[in-house]
Structure formats: C-alpha cells, structure tokens
Write an enzyme that holds these catalytic residues in place. Structure first.
Site, short mmCIF file in Angstrom:
data_model
loop_
_atom_site.label_atom_id
_atom_site.label_comp_id
_atom_site.label_asym_id
_atom_site.label_seq_id
_atom_site.Cartn_x
_atom_site.Cartn_y
_atom_site.Cartn_z
N SER A 60 -6.21 45.30 -33.49
CA SER A 60 -5.47 46.56 -33.52
C SER A 60 -6.37 47.74 -33.21
CB SER A 60 -4.85 46.73 -34.92
OG SER A 60 -4.44 48.06 -35.11
N TYR A 64 -5.42 46.81 -44.52
CA TYR A 64 -4.86 46.02 -43.40
C TYR A 64 -5.77 46.17 -42.19
CZ TYR A 64 -2.54 45.82 -38.91
OH TYR A 64 -2.27 45.59 -37.59
N LYS A 76 -8.63 43.50 -39.97
CA LYS A 76 -8.73 43.27 -38.52
C LYS A 76 -10.18 43.46 -38.07
CE LYS A 76 -4.43 42.39 -37.60
NZ LYS A 76 -4.06 41.05 -37.15
C1 WQD Z 1 3.48 56.09 -35.55
C2 WQD Z 1 3.64 57.58 -35.74
C3 WQD Z 1 3.46 58.34 -38.00
C4 WQD Z 1 7.04 56.34 -39.53
C5 WQD Z 1 0.32 51.21 -37.35
C6 WQD Z 1 -0.90 50.36 -37.58
C7 WQD Z 1 -1.30 49.70 -36.30
C8 WQD Z 1 -0.16 48.90 -35.72
C9 WQD Z 1 1.10 49.76 -35.61
C10 WQD Z 1 0.74 47.32 -37.36
C11 WQD Z 1 2.66 58.16 -36.74
C12 WQD Z 1 4.86 58.57 -37.46
C13 WQD Z 1 6.03 56.78 -38.69
C14 WQD Z 1 7.95 57.30 -40.10
C15 WQD Z 1 6.78 59.05 -38.93
N1 WQD Z 1 -0.06 47.64 -36.36
N2 WQD Z 1 5.91 58.11 -38.39
N3 WQD Z 1 7.79 58.62 -39.76
O1 WQD Z 1 0.53 54.25 -37.92
O2 WQD Z 1 0.26 54.50 -35.39
O3 WQD Z 1 0.02 52.23 -36.42
O4 WQD Z 1 1.36 50.40 -36.87
O5 WQD Z 1 1.91 47.03 -37.25
O6 WQD Z 1 -2.40 48.84 -36.59
O7 WQD Z 1 -1.97 51.21 -37.98
O8 WQD Z 1 2.27 53.31 -36.31
O9 WQD Z 1 4.72 53.41 -36.23
O10 WQD Z 1 3.56 53.63 -38.49
O11 WQD Z 1 3.44 55.51 -36.85
O12 WQD Z 1 6.66 60.24 -38.67
O13 WQD Z 1 8.89 56.95 -40.87
O14 WQD Z 1 4.95 57.82 -36.28
O15 WQD Z 1 3.01 59.45 -38.76
O16 WQD Z 1 2.25 59.42 -36.26
P1 WQD Z 1 0.73 53.70 -36.55
P2 WQD Z 1 3.56 53.92 -37.02
#
Ligand code: WQD
Length: 343
Positions: free
Chosen positions: A127, A152, A156
């Site tokens: 990741s 998590y 990785k």
């Molecule tokens: C994306 C953006 C949030 C939810 C994570 C892991 C990565 C990968 C994908 C695991 C961010 C914003 C999110 C919400 C929001 N693997 N958001 N409201 O954090 O970039 O990556 O997931 O599955 O290893 O780190 O992905 O989709 O959680 O967030 O505003 O209800 O959406 O702040 O900017 P992230 P995400």
C-alpha cells in the site's frame, strides 16, 4: 498444462477481481481464505463471470500446521499472490496486536511453507501508506518510506521488510511488492465489488451506501488541507486495472523476467482527485445530489498522495485504462445490485 497460482484472500475485494483476471488468462487458481472479511458466495459469482469455479480452501493462515499441509498439497503452484490481511485502518488503531498477529503471522507461515515446498515467487499486496506523508510528489518507488500512521499500514511496511530479508537469505526466492494507491470500483458485471463489513472506512463505499440510503450522510473529514479545495487528494485506481497488473506481475515472476529478486511497483494512475472532486463526479455520474457535511479532519490522513507511474509502465507494460467517472459508475452499479439482491 495450465500454470497454478495460489491466491490468499482470493474471496476479498481485490483478490476476487484478480482471480477473475487470472482465470481469464488461463491460470488455474487455488484460493486460500478464512472468510473473516469476505463471503463464500464470491466463488459462485466468479464462476458466473468466468465459467470456472476456483478451488477454494477455508483456512486460517495463522495455523502453521494447516498452512504447511495446504502448500504441500499444492506444491505445483508457480507463484502465490498474497492478499490475505485485515485492512481497516481505524480498527487497526484500536486493535494493534490483532493486526500485527493476523497480518504478519499469516505472512510468515505462508512464506515458510512456500520455501519448504519450493514455491519461490510471491506477489505481495502492499500500500502507498508505507510512504507516510510524502516529502515530494508524485511518489516514486524510490520515495522514502516512513512509519505509517496506522498499525495496518505498519504491517504492510514490516511485511515488505520480512520479504526483503527472506530474499537476502535465499537465492531462489523472488518477490514483487505492489503498492496500491486507492482502489475503488467494481467488475462491470456488478457481481463482485467492495463489501466492507460494518461501517465503511473508505470514501467510495461510504458514498454509495449514503446514496442508496444505508447511511444518512457522508462526513467529509476536513476541508482545511493545503489543496486546491481544502479536501485531501488521492490517486484513485479502478480495481480491474489493479487486478490486471497482478497478472502481469505473475507473468514477470514465472517467466523470470525480473531484473532483481525483489521489485517494487506503485499501482496508481498518476492523477490526484480531491474528496470534493469525487463527490462532484458521483453527482454527475448518478445525476443526483449527495448528502454530505464537512467535519473535522480524520487523524492520520495526509493532504495529498498520487503515484509516479513510469516504472510500472516500463517494466510491467501496464497502464490503467479507466477514468474516475468509470470507477464511480461501476461502484454505484455494484451498490445498487447489492441492495436490490438483498431486498
Ligand atoms: C480517502 C479520502 C479521507 C471516508 C486507506 C488506506 C490505504 C488503502 C485505502 C486500505 C481521505 C476521505 C474517507 C469518509 C472522508 N488500503 N474520507 N469521509 O485513507 O486514502 O487510504 O484506504 O484499504 O492503505 O490507508 O482511503 O478511502 O479512507 O479516504 O472524507 O467517510 O476520503 O479523509 O481524504 P485512504 P479512504
């Protein structure tokens, strides 16, 4: 004679899409999965899509004895793709020991069984989180890795180091680590897709569950970041594009085309989109208004992440094809089918 590939976590979101692409490319697939975050129904859906029902073994890879038995039985496998891991960032902060135990025990048991049975090639599901908060953008494979915010993410990073040390001790073993940016979307059939258990952590499933009425509204975690519209930027990539990259990585390992025994590739599109971009695209694609509210930042979120994609294009000959709108449309189609089938 078809080449056999073992896919751990093959009933999961990225795993199932990769199994479909492997079968479409004439591989025999053996799925190892403990179904802790996936459903056995996925096997029938894979069969509906490909006409082939993959061999499935319900196994907890933390069980050393069972893992040894299974790998001995399938010692003719040419490579292993390792998806099996818990992946909820928030949960990992609450339950770090469960994450370190599950993600690392299972990896180490798997690697030991591979070595014992002379299966010497692994593709590891990693990741972009291993880069932490990048100092420069776009992120290349030479960008510094930092201790990720979440346990998590740290599993990785540690897993990549475990594989690196194994390779340094064993001339026959080789690996490709694929560092995903933000996988979203679903197979065009609408038969497989992201199926988060409980309240989704990730943006895309939260958006589609809000639009389909499962959630009241989307909380946008902060709009005071140093970005064009204040919301964080991510490199969203279609899960089918991602799956196709795994087939190319398998071929690279099987055909011994690697330039060094441990190769690392970023899997992103090279394009960054903000949270508001995704929301606007969703509203455009679905011709609807999404109910959302701007709230506080989520701890651990970084302002901006997107990939440099030159290396993977050059070495794997891989290029993502799907646009953000196509990713979003496929997620929405999947969510609607999921809910209609449930009603
Ligand atoms: C994306 C953006 C949030 C939810 C994570 C892991 C990565 C990968 C994908 C695991 C961010 C914003 C999110 C919400 C929001 N693997 N958001 N409201 O954090 O970039 O990556 O997931 O599955 O290893 O780190 O992905 O989709 O959680 O967030 O505003 O209800 O959406 O702040 O900017 P992230 P995400």
């Amino acid at each position: 004679m078809k080449n056999k590939i073992i896919v751990t976590g093959g009933c999961g979101y990225i795993g199932s899409h990769t199994v479909v692409e492997l079968i479409n490319n004439n591989y025999d697939v053996v799925i190892l999965d403990d179904l802790s975050n996936s459903s056995v129904e996925t096997l029938g859906r894979i069969e509906k899509i490909t006409g082939v029902k993959p061999v499935f073994i319900d196994i907890d890879l933390k069980n050393d004895t069972e893992t040894k038995k299974v790998f001995s039985k399938h010692k003719d496998a040419k490579a292993v793709i390792n998806f099996a891991a818990h992946k909820a960032v928030g949960e990992s902060v609450q339950k770090p020991l469960m994450y370190y135990k599950n993600n690392l025990y299972s990896l180490i048991n798997m690697l030991s069984s591979m070595v014992e049975n002379n299966i010497n090639g692994v593709i590891f599901s990693s990741s972009a989180t291993v880069y932490g908060t990048p100092e420069t953008l776009p992120i290349t494979e030479k960008s510094k890795t930092q201790r990720p915010f979440s346990p998590y993410g740290n599993t990785k990073k540690i897993a990549e180091e475990v594989i690196d040390d194994l390779i340094k001790s064993n001339d026959n073993f080789s690996a490709i680590s694929l560092r995903y940016f933000n996988p979203i979307g679903a197979h065009e059939s609408g038969l497989i897709g992201e199926l988060p258990s409980g309240v989704p952590n990730n943006l895309m499933p939260y958006i589609t569950q809000t639009a389909v009425g499962l959630r009241e509204k989307l909380m946008v975690y902060g709009n005071d970041y140093p970005t064009k519209d204040g919301t964080p930027i991510r490199d969203y990539i279609h899960v089918v594009d991602l799956a196709k990259a795994h087939v190319l990585a398998v071929e690279r390992i099987i055909n011994k085309q690697q330039e060094q025994p441990y190769e690392i590739f970023n899997l992103g599109t090279g394009n960054g989109f903000s949270v508001l971009d995704v929301i606007n695209s969703f509203e455009e694609v679905t011709n609807s208004k999404l109910n959302y509210e701007i709230t506080d930042r989520r701890p651990g979120d970084v302002p901006e992440l997107y990939a440099a994609t030159d290396l993977v294009k050059e070495k794997l000959g891989w290029e993502p094809k799907k646009s953000l709108n196509e990713m979003i449309k496929s997620s929405w189609d999947w969510e609607q089918k999921l809910r209609n089938n449930k009603e």
